[in-house]
Design a protein around this motif. Structure first.
Motif, PDB file in Angstrom:
ATOM      1  N   ALA A   1     120.860  55.970  49.103  1.00 28.65           N
ATOM      2  CA  ALA A   1     121.316  56.045  47.852  1.00 28.65           C
ATOM      3  C   ALA A   1     121.463  53.944  47.364  1.00 28.65           C
ATOM      4  N   ASP A   2     120.103  53.697  46.867  1.00 32.33           N
ATOM      5  CA  ASP A   2     120.946  51.970  46.368  1.00 32.33           C
ATOM      6  C   ASP A   2     121.535  52.043  45.936  1.00 32.33           C
ATOM      7  N   TYR A   3     121.960  52.779  45.517  1.00 31.02           N
ATOM      8  CA  TYR A   3     123.552  52.164  44.354  1.00 31.02           C
ATOM      9  C   TYR A   3     124.608  54.056  44.384  1.00 31.02           C
ATOM     10  N   VAL A   4     125.377  53.526  44.957  1.00 28.08           N
ATOM     11  CA  VAL A   4     126.543  54.938  45.233  1.00 28.08           C
ATOM     12  C   VAL A   4     127.415  54.735  44.621  1.00 28.08           C
ATOM     13  N   GLY A   5     127.989  55.834  43.728  1.00 37.34           N
ATOM     14  CA  GLY A   5     128.919  56.108  43.199  1.00 37.34           C
ATOM     15  C   GLY A   5     130.689  55.332  44.450  1.00 37.34           C
ATOM     16  N   TYR A   6     130.699  57.158  44.422  1.00 37.50           N
ATOM     17  CA  TYR A   6     131.409  57.236  45.835  1.00 37.50           C
ATOM     18  C   TYR A   6     130.851  57.860  46.650  1.00 37.50           C
ATOM     19  N   GLU A   7     131.340  57.571  48.486  1.00 40.47           N
ATOM     20  CA  GLU A   7     131.417  58.004  49.465  1.00 40.47           C
ATOM     21  C   GLU A   7     132.869  59.663  49.846  1.00 40.47           C
ATOM     22  N   ILE A   8     132.394  60.452  49.053  1.00 38.92           N
ATOM     23  CA  ILE A   8     133.331  61.751  49.577  1.00 38.92           C
ATOM     24  C   ILE A   8     133.090  62.690  51.176  1.00 38.92           C
ATOM     25  N   PRO A   9     134.048  62.761  50.709  1.00 40.62           N
ATOM     26  CA  PRO A   9     133.985  63.965  52.536  1.00 40.62           C
ATOM     27  C   PRO A   9     133.477  65.219  52.136  1.00 40.62           C
ATOM     28  N   ASP A  10     133.199  66.149  53.076  1.00 38.08           N
ATOM     29  CA  ASP A  10     132.899  67.240  52.813  1.00 38.08           C
ATOM     30  C   ASP A  10     133.213  68.203  52.994  1.00 38.08           C
ATOM     31  N   GLU A  11     132.996  68.263  51.598  1.00 44.14           N
ATOM     32  CA  GLU A  11     134.233  69.684  50.619  1.00 44.14           C
ATOM     33  C   GLU A  11     133.406  69.604  49.434  1.00 44.14           C
ATOM     34  N   PHE A  12     133.319  70.981  48.942  1.00 44.53           N
ATOM     35  CA  PHE A  12     132.233  71.217  47.553  1.00 44.53           C
ATOM     36  C   PHE A  12     133.451  70.703  46.540  1.00 44.53           C
ATOM     37  N   VAL A  13     132.620  69.725  45.900  1.00 46.99           N
ATOM     38  CA  VAL A  13     132.947  69.561  44.424  1.00 46.99           C
ATOM     39  C   VAL A  13     132.319  69.839  43.259  1.00 46.99           C
ATOM     40  N   VAL A  14     133.632  69.920  42.305  1.00 48.03           N
ATOM     41  CA  VAL A  14     132.931  70.222  41.013  1.00 48.03           C
ATOM     42  C   VAL A  14     133.653  70.024  40.068  1.00 48.03           C
ATOM     43  N   GLY A  15     132.921  69.405  38.645  1.00 43.87           N
ATOM     44  CA  GLY A  15     132.779  68.398  37.568  1.00 43.87           C
ATOM     45  C   GLY A  15     132.218  67.833  37.474  1.00 43.87           C
ATOM     46  N   TYR A  16     132.121  66.777  36.136  1.00 44.24           N
ATOM     47  CA  TYR A  16     131.599  65.482  35.847  1.00 44.24           C
ATOM     48  C   TYR A  16     129.584  65.726  35.874  1.00 44.24           C
ATOM     49  N   GLY A  17     129.368  66.879  35.689  1.00 42.55           N
ATOM     50  CA  GLY A  17     128.259  67.830  35.811  1.00 42.55           C
ATOM     51  C   GLY A  17     127.881  68.334  37.224  1.00 42.55           C
ATOM     52  N   LEU A  18     128.689  68.659  38.185  1.00 46.63           N
ATOM     53  CA  LEU A  18     128.180  68.943  39.254  1.00 46.63           C
ATOM     54  C   LEU A  18     128.911  70.412  38.927  1.00 46.63           C
ATOM     55  N   ASP A  19     128.174  71.487  39.513  1.00 45.76           N
ATOM     56  CA  ASP A  19     128.317  73.213  39.321  1.00 45.76           C
ATOM     57  C   ASP A  19     128.969  73.940  40.704  1.00 45.76           C
ATOM     58  N   ALA A  20     129.693  74.463  40.620  1.00 47.23           N
ATOM     59  CA  ALA A  20     129.290  76.233  41.639  1.00 47.23           C
ATOM     60  C   ALA A  20     129.210  77.466  40.487  1.00 47.23           C
ATOM     61  N   ALA A  21     127.840  77.412  40.913  1.00 46.20           N
ATOM     62  CA  ALA A  21     127.360  78.645  40.476  1.00 46.20           C
ATOM     63  C   ALA A  21     127.599  78.494  39.286  1.00 46.20           C
ATOM     64  N   GLU A  22     126.731  77.519  38.464  1.00 45.91           N
ATOM     65  CA  GLU A  22     126.831  77.354  36.787  1.00 45.91           C
ATOM     66  C   GLU A  22     128.227  76.894  35.806  1.00 45.91           C
ATOM     67  N   GLN A  23     129.180  77.395  37.232  1.00 44.88           N
ATOM     68  CA  GLN A  23     130.851  77.213  36.432  1.00 44.88           C
ATOM     69  C   GLN A  23     130.734  74.920  36.129  1.00 44.88           C
ATOM     70  N   TYR A  24     132.259  75.159  36.121  1.00 47.84           N
ATOM     71  CA  TYR A  24     132.651  73.712  35.911  1.00 47.84           C
ATOM     72  C   TYR A  24     132.108  72.143  35.841  1.00 47.84           C
ATOM     73  N   ARG A  25     130.521  72.471  35.243  1.00 50.60           N
ATOM     74  CA  ARG A  25     130.008  71.041  35.368  1.00 50.60           C
ATOM     75  C   ARG A  25     130.623  70.690  34.083  1.00 50.60           C
ATOM     76  N   ASN A  26     131.439  70.874  32.648  1.00 52.38           N
ATOM     77  CA  ASN A  26     131.942  70.385  32.140  1.00 52.38           C
ATOM     78  C   ASN A  26     132.978  69.407  32.172  1.00 52.38           C
ATOM     79  N   LEU A  27     134.290  69.767  33.569  1.00 47.50           N
ATOM     80  CA  LEU A  27     135.724  68.931  33.933  1.00 47.50           C
ATOM     81  C   LEU A  27     135.094  67.885  33.442  1.00 47.50           C
TER      82      LEU A  27
END
Ligand code: IMP
Ligand code: MG
Length: 177
Positions: A142-168
């Motif tokens: 990407a041309d602009y990256v907020g944070y590089e993160i390790p290989d873990e499944f993350v949720v919140g700030y719009g990201l989901d796990a099976a549609e859950q947790y986007r609202n965190l």
């Protein structure tokens, strides 16, 4: 059906807000005085897009959305990217900035970047709030990256796990329970 539990915080909402402000400032400088089409990739982008677009100033911004889907409720992507909802505008000769929640294998963004470039955009850049370089399957950055993160499944700030947790408001790590 899988259940996911948030086991720790990776970034607080204050840390995310700080980084989004920095990205907005950089984008404002890079596109100063120009016209910019921001294309958010639904659904994951919706929180980041709304914060980021309000941090961009002195740029003639228009916001649009596309929806892409590469897999259902599982947590692994494949190369079969499908456009569920396309853009409703002609982007030929436009500066396009794709706004995404996370760059993982890279399948989704490499497909969309090529699609938009092939439509004759003047420039196509990518802004993602999170990136997992260790998971990359195709060669894309990407041309602009907020944070590089390790290989873990993350949720919140719009990201989901099976549609859950986007609202965190923070970025959390989930484990399957
Ligand atoms: P890619 O095509 O593998 O790069 O996948 C990008 C898409 O996968 C993102 O837009 C997300 O929807 C999803 N994704 C990848 N990693 C995560 C994660 O850690 N949490 C939530 N969604 C993820
Ligand atoms: Mg998703």
């Amino acid at each position: 059906m899988s259940e996911y539990k948030v086991v720790k915080t990776m970034f607080t909402k204050e840390q995310i807000a700080q980084r989004v402000a920095e990205l907005g400032e950089k984008i404002s400088q890079d596109y100063k005085g120009q016209k910019l089409i921001m294309v958010g990739i639904l659904k994951g982008c919706f929180v980041f897009m709304s914060d980021l677009c309000r941090q961009v100033h002195d740029v003639d911004v228009r916001t649009f959305f596309m929806q892409a889907s590469s897999y259902g409720a599982s947590t692994a992507s494949n190369g079969n990217v499908r456009i569920v909802q396309d853009l409703e505008i002609d982007i030929s000769d436009e500066n396009v900035l794709i706004v995404e929640d996370i760059l993982d294998s890279g399948h989704t963004l490499s497909y969309i970047r090529k699609l938009l470039a092939d439509r004759g955009a003047k420039s196509v850049k990518i802004c993602t709030i999170f990136s997992k370089p260790a998971r990359r399957k195709v060669n894309i950055d990407a041309d602009y990256v907020g944070y590089e993160i390790p290989d873990e499944f993350v949720v919140g700030y719009g990201l989901d796990a099976a549609e859950q947790y986007r609202n965190l408001p923070y970025l959390g790590v989930v484990e399957e329970v």
